[in-house]
Design a protein around this motif. Structure first.
Motif, PDB file in Angstrom:
ATOM      1  N   GLY A  92       0.829  -1.200   0.000  1.00 52.54           N
ATOM      2  CA  GLY A  92       0.000   0.000   0.000  1.00 52.54           C
ATOM      3  C   GLY A  92       0.855   1.238   0.000  1.00 52.54           C
ATOM      4  N   ALA A  93       0.424   2.242   0.748  1.00 57.18           N
ATOM      5  CA  ALA A  93       1.221   3.464   0.863  1.00 57.18           C
ATOM      6  C   ALA A  93       2.533   3.153   1.575  1.00 57.18           C
ATOM      7  CB  ALA A  93       0.432   4.516   1.641  1.00 57.18           C
ATOM      8  N   HIS A  94       3.523   4.024   1.381  1.00 53.18           N
ATOM      9  CA  HIS A  94       4.805   3.810   2.046  1.00 53.18           C
ATOM     10  C   HIS A  94       4.603   3.668   3.549  1.00 53.18           C
ATOM     11  CE1 HIS A  94       6.482   5.396  -1.771  1.00 53.18           C
ATOM     12  NE2 HIS A  94       7.490   4.604  -1.457  1.00 53.18           N
ATOM     13  N   PHE A  95       5.240   2.657   4.134  1.00 50.91           N
ATOM     14  CA  PHE A  95       5.104   2.426   5.565  1.00 50.91           C
ATOM     15  C   PHE A  95       6.452   1.995   6.152  1.00 50.91           C
ATOM     16  CE2 PHE A  95       4.263  -1.634   3.497  1.00 50.91           C
ATOM     17  CZ  PHE A  95       4.955  -2.563   4.282  1.00 50.91           C
ATOM     18  N   ARG A  96       6.581   2.246   7.428  1.00 44.81           N
ATOM     19  CA  ARG A  96       7.730   1.766   8.191  1.00 44.81           C
ATOM     20  C   ARG A  96       7.255   0.670   9.129  1.00 44.81           C
ATOM     21  NH1 ARG A  96      12.006   5.471   7.746  1.00 44.81           N
ATOM     22  NH2 ARG A  96      11.371   7.510   6.937  1.00 44.81           N
ATOM     23  N   TYR A  97       8.198  -0.147   9.583  1.00 48.11           N
ATOM     24  CA  TYR A  97       7.847  -1.196  10.541  1.00 48.11           C
ATOM     25  C   TYR A  97       8.995  -1.385  11.525  1.00 48.11           C
ATOM     26  CZ  TYR A  97      10.709  -4.092   7.390  1.00 48.11           C
ATOM     27  OH  TYR A  97      11.730  -4.590   6.616  1.00 48.11           O
ATOM     28  N   ARG A  98       8.619  -1.803  12.727  1.00 51.74           N
ATOM     29  CA  ARG A  98       9.611  -2.067  13.771  1.00 51.74           C
ATOM     30  C   ARG A  98       9.700  -3.565  13.987  1.00 51.74           C
ATOM     31  NH1 ARG A  98      11.950   0.566  18.269  1.00 51.74           N
ATOM     32  NH2 ARG A  98      10.785   2.467  17.795  1.00 51.74           N
ATOM     33  N   ALA A  99      10.907  -4.113  13.862  1.00 49.88           N
ATOM     34  CA  ALA A  99      11.143  -5.532  14.065  1.00 49.88           C
ATOM     35  C   ALA A  99      12.379  -5.710  14.927  1.00 49.88           C
ATOM     36  CB  ALA A  99      11.318  -6.251  12.732  1.00 49.88           C
ATOM     37  N   ASP A 100      12.240  -6.441  16.026  1.00 51.81           N
ATOM     38  CA  ASP A 100      13.361  -6.690  16.940  1.00 51.81           C
ATOM     39  C   ASP A 100      14.025  -5.389  17.390  1.00 51.81           C
ATOM     40  OD1 ASP A 100      12.889  -9.409  16.603  1.00 51.81           O
ATOM     41  OD2 ASP A 100      14.333  -9.595  14.973  1.00 51.81           O
ATOM     42  N   GLY A 101      13.208  -4.354  17.605  1.00 51.75           N
ATOM     43  CA  GLY A 101      13.716  -3.086  18.106  1.00 51.75           C
ATOM     44  C   GLY A 101      14.310  -2.171  17.054  1.00 51.75           C
ATOM     45  N   VAL A 102      14.295  -2.574  15.779  1.00 53.89           N
ATOM     46  CA  VAL A 102      14.881  -1.774  14.707  1.00 53.89           C
ATOM     47  C   VAL A 102      13.773  -1.321  13.758  1.00 53.89           C
ATOM     48  CG1 VAL A 102      16.532  -1.737  12.795  1.00 53.89           C
ATOM     49  CG2 VAL A 102      17.039  -3.051  14.867  1.00 53.89           C
ATOM     50  N   VAL A 103      13.750  -0.021  13.423  1.00 49.22           N
ATOM     51  CA  VAL A 103      12.764   0.513  12.489  1.00 49.22           C
ATOM     52  C   VAL A 103      13.329   0.461  11.079  1.00 49.22           C
ATOM     53  CG1 VAL A 103      11.429   2.549  11.817  1.00 49.22           C
ATOM     54  CG2 VAL A 103      11.733   1.995  14.242  1.00 49.22           C
ATOM     55  N   SER A 104      12.548  -0.090  10.145  1.00 50.82           N
ATOM     56  CA  SER A 104      12.960  -0.214   8.743  1.00 50.82           C
ATOM     57  C   SER A 104      11.936   0.469   7.849  1.00 50.82           C
ATOM     58  CB  SER A 104      13.087  -1.688   8.347  1.00 50.82           C
ATOM     59  OG  SER A 104      14.049  -2.357   9.148  1.00 50.82           O
ATOM     60  N   GLY A 105      12.355   0.778   6.622  1.00 49.38           N
ATOM     61  CA  GLY A 105      11.471   1.423   5.650  1.00 49.38           C
ATOM     62  C   GLY A 105      11.907   2.859   5.414  1.00 49.38           C
ATOM     63  N   PRO A 106      11.068   3.610   4.674  1.00 46.89           N
ATOM     64  CA  PRO A 106       9.738   3.208   4.185  1.00 46.89           C
ATOM     65  C   PRO A 106       9.809   2.297   2.966  1.00 46.89           C
ATOM     66  CG  PRO A 106      10.249   5.434   3.474  1.00 46.89           C
ATOM     67  CD  PRO A 106      11.394   5.012   4.344  1.00 46.89           C
ATOM     68  N   VAL A 107       8.805   1.412   2.868  1.00 49.25           N
ATOM     69  CA  VAL A 107       8.659   0.530   1.722  1.00 49.25           C
ATOM     70  C   VAL A 107       7.197   0.561   1.278  1.00 49.25           C
ATOM     71  CG1 VAL A 107      10.556  -0.994   2.388  1.00 49.25           C
ATOM     72  CG2 VAL A 107       8.255  -1.456   3.250  1.00 49.25           C
ATOM     73  N   ARG A 108       6.958   0.166   0.044  1.00 44.54           N
ATOM     74  CA  ARG A 108       5.580   0.087  -0.457  1.00 44.54           C
ATOM     75  C   ARG A 108       5.019  -1.321  -0.313  1.00 44.54           C
ATOM     76  NH1 ARG A 108       3.234   4.218  -3.033  1.00 44.54           N
ATOM     77  NH2 ARG A 108       1.721   2.758  -3.919  1.00 44.54           N
ATOM     78  N   THR A 109       5.897  -2.302  -0.302  1.00 44.61           N
ATOM     79  CA  THR A 109       5.451  -3.680  -0.099  1.00 44.61           C
ATOM     80  C   THR A 109       6.573  -4.472   0.547  1.00 44.61           C
ATOM     81  OG1 THR A 109       4.564  -5.672  -1.186  1.00 44.61           O
ATOM     82  CG2 THR A 109       6.208  -4.415  -2.394  1.00 44.61           C
ATOM     83  N   ARG A 110       6.187  -5.421   1.366  1.00 45.50           N
ATOM     84  CA  ARG A 110       7.165  -6.298   2.019  1.00 45.50           C
ATOM     85  C   ARG A 110       6.507  -7.637   2.272  1.00 45.50           C
ATOM     86  NH1 ARG A 110      12.245  -4.263   3.464  1.00 45.50           N
ATOM     87  NH2 ARG A 110      12.183  -4.953   1.292  1.00 45.50           N
TER      88      ARG A 110
END
Length: 298
Positions: free
Chosen positions: A263-281
């Motif tokens: 969808g729209a660009h989004f960030r995500y937090r995994a294992d305490g680390v923020v990644s992105g922005p990405v449009r799909t993952r």
């Protein structure tokens, strides 16, 4: 996730001490090193940075690697071994030292230096699932979209605003009383709240969430959050929280081996680390992809 492999104290260990752990809690590092050295043949490495950390793991030979460090050091080690395609054959041990230890604790590793070091010597191997994304990144624990916001907020990172004291003066010395400087400071205080407020209160996300190719929620449904976490062996548990209107909306729950968010660009937090922005993952569950040493049942 069966615990089937025990370790002998005759094993040779490669003890890689993360420099952050050494600076944060040198006493716990010393204790862990003493316990490990007393129970097994050890080679201790003190890498000065990520490159030396990677080289130490790559040159471990037949030695069993032991990472002394926090959650990020553990994640770094798993990521490196995964990229080298050596993760499946390598049993990793960790002695948690540092400020962020929740991930290691959630995986069954004691967070005390002595207990964790003893588990390295006398523990068993636990096979764990791994989430691998389409950029070859790994997730050991859970991930969340949107990421949990930094409590400090944008204002806490604003250098100009942070330099102001309670009375609007700076620590610049005698020159701080000049009227032009007070005018500038007043302008900063006037502008900063509106910037911080807009950044701290984003609207609902509009994302498509697919589980094993089936759409769980589409772009027409605004979302508050999406979380993905290891579930039963070989699958991930997914929770989608729709944006509530009036009464709180019930979360949507699902599980599967493949999770795609787009969808729209989004960030995500995994294992305490923020990644992105990405449009799909896309994340795929790799069952029993890695081994971690944990205390034995006895």
């Amino acid at each position: 996730m069966a615990e089937v492999v025990t370790f002998a104290t005759s094993d040779q260990l490669l003890v890689v001490i993360d420099p952050v752990a050494l600076r944060t809690d040198g006493e716990s590092v010393r204790i862990a090193k003493d316990v490990l050295s007393a129970g097994a043949a050890t080679k201790v490495c003190l890498p000065e940075g990520p490159e030396e950390f990677a080289r130490a793991l790559a040159r471990r030979g037949s030695r069993r690697p032991v990472v002394v460090g926090d959650d990020r050091a553990l994640l770094r080690a798993v990521s490196l071994l995964h990229r080298r395609r050596e993760l499946a054959e390598c049993v990793l041990s960790v002695v948690p030292v540092g400020a962020a230890l929740s991930l290691a604790g959630s995986l069954g590793v004691p967070t005390g230096a002595v207990a964790a070091a003893r588990a390295v010597l006398d523990g068993v191997e636990r096979r764990l699932d791994l989430l691998v994304d389409d950029s070859d990144g790994v997730v050991l624990g859970a991930l969340r979209i949107p990421p949990i916001r930094d409590p400090a907020g944008p204002a806490g990172r604003n250098g100009a605003d942070g330099a102001l004291g309670a009375n609007g003066a700076t620590a610049a010395g005698p020159g701080a009383g000049r009227s032009w400087l007070r005018t500038c400071q007043s302008l900063v205080r006037t502008l900063a709240p509106s910037r911080a407020t807009s950044a701290a209160a984003p609207g609902p996300s509009r994302l498509r969430v697919e589980i094993d190719g089936t759409t769980l929620v589409d772009l027409d449904q605004p979302l508050e959050a999406v979380s993905v976490a290891p579930g039963a062996t070989g699958v991930a548990e997914v929770e989608v929280r729709p944006a509530s209107v009036g009464a709180e909306a019930s979360p949507l729950l699902a599980e599967g081996r493949t999770v795609t968010v787009s969808g729209a660009h989004f960030r995500y937090r995994a294992d305490g680390v923020v990644s992105g922005p990405v449009r799909t993952r896309t994340w795929v569950v790799r069952e029993g992809a890695w081994g971690l040493t944990v205390p034995g049942a006895g």
